[in-house]
Motif scaffolding. Structure first.
Motif, mmCIF file in Angstrom:
data_model
loop_
_atom_site.group_PDB
_atom_site.id
_atom_site.type_symbol
_atom_site.label_atom_id
_atom_site.label_comp_id
_atom_site.label_asym_id
_atom_site.label_seq_id
_atom_site.Cartn_x
_atom_site.Cartn_y
_atom_site.Cartn_z
ATOM 1 N N UNK A 59 0.824 -1.200 0.000
ATOM 2 C CA UNK A 59 0.000 0.000 0.000
ATOM 3 C C UNK A 59 0.857 1.249 0.000
ATOM 4 N N UNK A 60 0.677 2.093 0.992
ATOM 5 C CA UNK A 60 1.418 3.353 1.089
ATOM 6 C C UNK A 60 2.689 3.216 1.918
ATOM 7 N N UNK A 61 3.056 1.998 2.267
ATOM 8 C CA UNK A 61 4.229 1.773 3.105
ATOM 9 C C UNK A 61 5.202 0.803 2.451
ATOM 10 N N UNK A 62 6.448 0.845 2.932
ATOM 11 C CA UNK A 62 7.400 -0.228 2.719
ATOM 12 C C UNK A 62 7.541 -0.976 4.033
ATOM 13 N N UNK A 63 7.700 -2.287 3.962
ATOM 14 C CA UNK A 63 7.908 -3.109 5.151
ATOM 15 C C UNK A 63 9.334 -3.655 5.082
ATOM 16 N N UNK A 64 10.136 -3.298 6.072
ATOM 17 C CA UNK A 64 11.571 -3.578 6.044
ATOM 18 C C UNK A 64 11.910 -4.704 7.005
ATOM 19 N N UNK A 65 12.726 -5.656 6.531
ATOM 20 C CA UNK A 65 13.237 -6.749 7.351
ATOM 21 C C UNK A 65 14.725 -6.936 7.053
ATOM 22 N N UNK A 66 15.490 -7.152 8.110
ATOM 23 C CA UNK A 66 16.918 -7.379 7.919
ATOM 24 C C UNK A 66 17.712 -6.767 9.050
ATOM 25 N N UNK A 67 19.013 -6.601 8.832
ATOM 26 C CA UNK A 67 19.867 -6.035 9.867
ATOM 27 C C UNK A 67 21.055 -5.304 9.250
ATOM 28 N N UNK A 68 21.557 -4.345 10.022
ATOM 29 C CA UNK A 68 22.734 -3.568 9.655
ATOM 30 C C UNK A 68 23.682 -3.555 10.855
ATOM 31 N N UNK A 69 24.990 -3.430 10.576
ATOM 32 C CA UNK A 69 25.957 -3.512 11.661
ATOM 33 C C UNK A 69 27.065 -2.483 11.457
ATOM 34 N N UNK A 70 27.731 -2.121 12.565
ATOM 35 C CA UNK A 70 28.801 -1.115 12.579
ATOM 36 C C UNK A 70 28.279 0.251 12.147
ATOM 37 N N UNK A 71 27.085 0.615 12.599
ATOM 38 C CA UNK A 71 26.447 1.854 12.154
ATOM 39 C C UNK A 71 26.782 2.999 13.112
ATOM 40 N N UNK A 72 27.533 3.976 12.623
ATOM 41 C CA UNK A 72 27.914 5.141 13.419
ATOM 42 C C UNK A 72 26.684 5.987 13.733
ATOM 43 N N UNK A 73 26.546 6.391 14.987
ATOM 44 C CA UNK A 73 25.383 7.124 15.505
ATOM 45 C C UNK A 73 24.125 6.273 15.489
ATOM 46 N N UNK A 74 24.289 4.973 15.342
ATOM 47 C CA UNK A 74 23.134 4.090 15.224
ATOM 48 C C UNK A 74 22.268 4.003 16.460
ATOM 49 N N UNK A 75 22.839 4.218 17.631
ATOM 50 C CA UNK A 75 22.051 4.076 18.853
ATOM 51 C C UNK A 75 21.051 5.215 19.051
ATOM 52 N N UNK A 76 21.420 6.410 18.642
ATOM 53 C CA UNK A 76 20.527 7.536 18.943
ATOM 54 C C UNK A 76 20.136 8.355 17.730
#
Length: 331
Positions: free
Chosen positions: A152-169
């Motif tokens: 519909x009007x959305x994308x549904x995302x599944x998966x993972x990313x790692x070593x992401x700078x500023x990823x926590x906040x």
């Protein structure tokens, strides 16, 4: 959609003034606190606001979003001075993570998305991150497995990313996703010159384009709000850069409004390659700044350390490691 272009007129005086400002900022507001920030595992969010007040976060961005148009010739002294005088690659990486997270938004986001996202980031009120690397691959972008399917009007995302700078906040995460099968990539419009030139066709082939194995088609760029349901984050322990939050991100049926698609669906590979070019400018000049920091420390030590009645710097040459003169000094 492409970002607006700007003409700037910059001089050596401008670059020197910027270097002086960043040097004072790094020496007085960063370097004295790095030890405590490393122990805490992060630096205060107020540092973003302070950098924004000095105009550092907005360099290279249009005035309409709160930025200051600037070429790389003016922007790179910022990276160099922070690296040389800030005493922390971790602060540098997280404080300037918007310079890898925002360019795809500026170059390929809709007018409404740009107006929503860019001003609060340049004001130091929100944080952006770029999420490309996965547990099974990094620079080999054609092998990405995180998926986004249209519902519909959305994308549904599944998966993972790692070593992401500023990823926590991060309040906004620019994410590379697979929206289609690998195959022959189509040719979307080129990004403006301010976003960096594209790699030659031979390089594209080696990275998975036609003739180079598994194709890169089907990759898209999606801007994901940090508060999205189904997004979980895990802080990663590191050997260095301790005050830069680095995260493992997991997407479990994360619904993202389709308006946050950046550029055309399936055009993500070229967006990523163009974005990498700008990032590499920063990495190169940061390496210079860190090398200068090492030289500064070595020179200071050589001036105050005395052997044989004179400072090290006054000797014609320093004895090599293992030389008998060094052995005598250790007794």
């Amino acid at each position: 959609m492409t970002a607006p272009t700007h003409t700037t007129s910059e001089s050596d005086e401008d670059r020197n003034a910027l270097t002086d400002t960043v040097t004072r900022f790094a020496r007085t507001e960063i370097a004295p606190h790095v030890g405590a920030w490393d122990a805490a595992g992060e630096f205060p969010r107020s540092l973003y606001r302070r950098a924004a007040d000095l105009g550092l976060l907005g360099l290279g961005y249009p005035e309409q979003y709160g930025g200051t148009p600037a070429s790389y010739a003016l922007r790179l002294p910022l990276w160099r001075a922070l690296s040389r005088h800030g005493a922390s690659g971790g602060v540098l990486a997280s404080l300037l993570s918007h310079n890898i997270g925002l360019p795809p938004v500026l170059a390929h986001g809709s007018d409404a998305v740009r107006a929503e996202v860019i001003p609060p980031v340049l004001a130091g009120e929100q944080i952006t991150a770029l999420a490309i690397t996965e547990p099974g691959g990094g620079s080999d972008v054609a092998q990405l497995r995180t998926t986004a399917r249209r519902e519909g009007d959305d994308y549904v995302v599944d998966g993972e990313k790692v070593f992401i700078t500023s990823g926590m906040r991060a309040d906004w995460i620019t994410v590379a996703v697979r929206t289609g099968d690998a195959g022959r990539d189509h040719e979307p419009p080129r990004s403006p010159a301010s976003q960096g030139s594209l790699p030659p066709e031979g390089a594209l082939a080696a990275l998975g384009r036609p003739g180079g194995g598994k194709g890169s088609a089907g990759i898209s760029m999606l801007l994901i709000p940090g508060h999205s349901a189904g997004l979980s984050r895990t802080r990663l322990d590191k050997m260095g850069w301790l005050c830069s939050d680095t995260a493992h991100l997991r997407f479990d049926n994360v619904r993202v409004p389709a308006r946050y698609l950046l550029g055309e669906e399936g055009a993500g590979f070229r967006i990523i390659m163009s974005n990498f070019n700008g990032e590499r400018f920063g990495l190169a000049v940061s390496a210079l700044g860190f090398a200068e920091a090492c030289y500064d420390e070595a020179l200071a030590w050589a001036r105050q350390r005395k052997t044989f009645g004179a400072a090290l710097v006054e000797h014609q040459a320093l004895p090599p490691q293992g030389h008998p003169a060094n052995a005598r000094q250790r007794r």
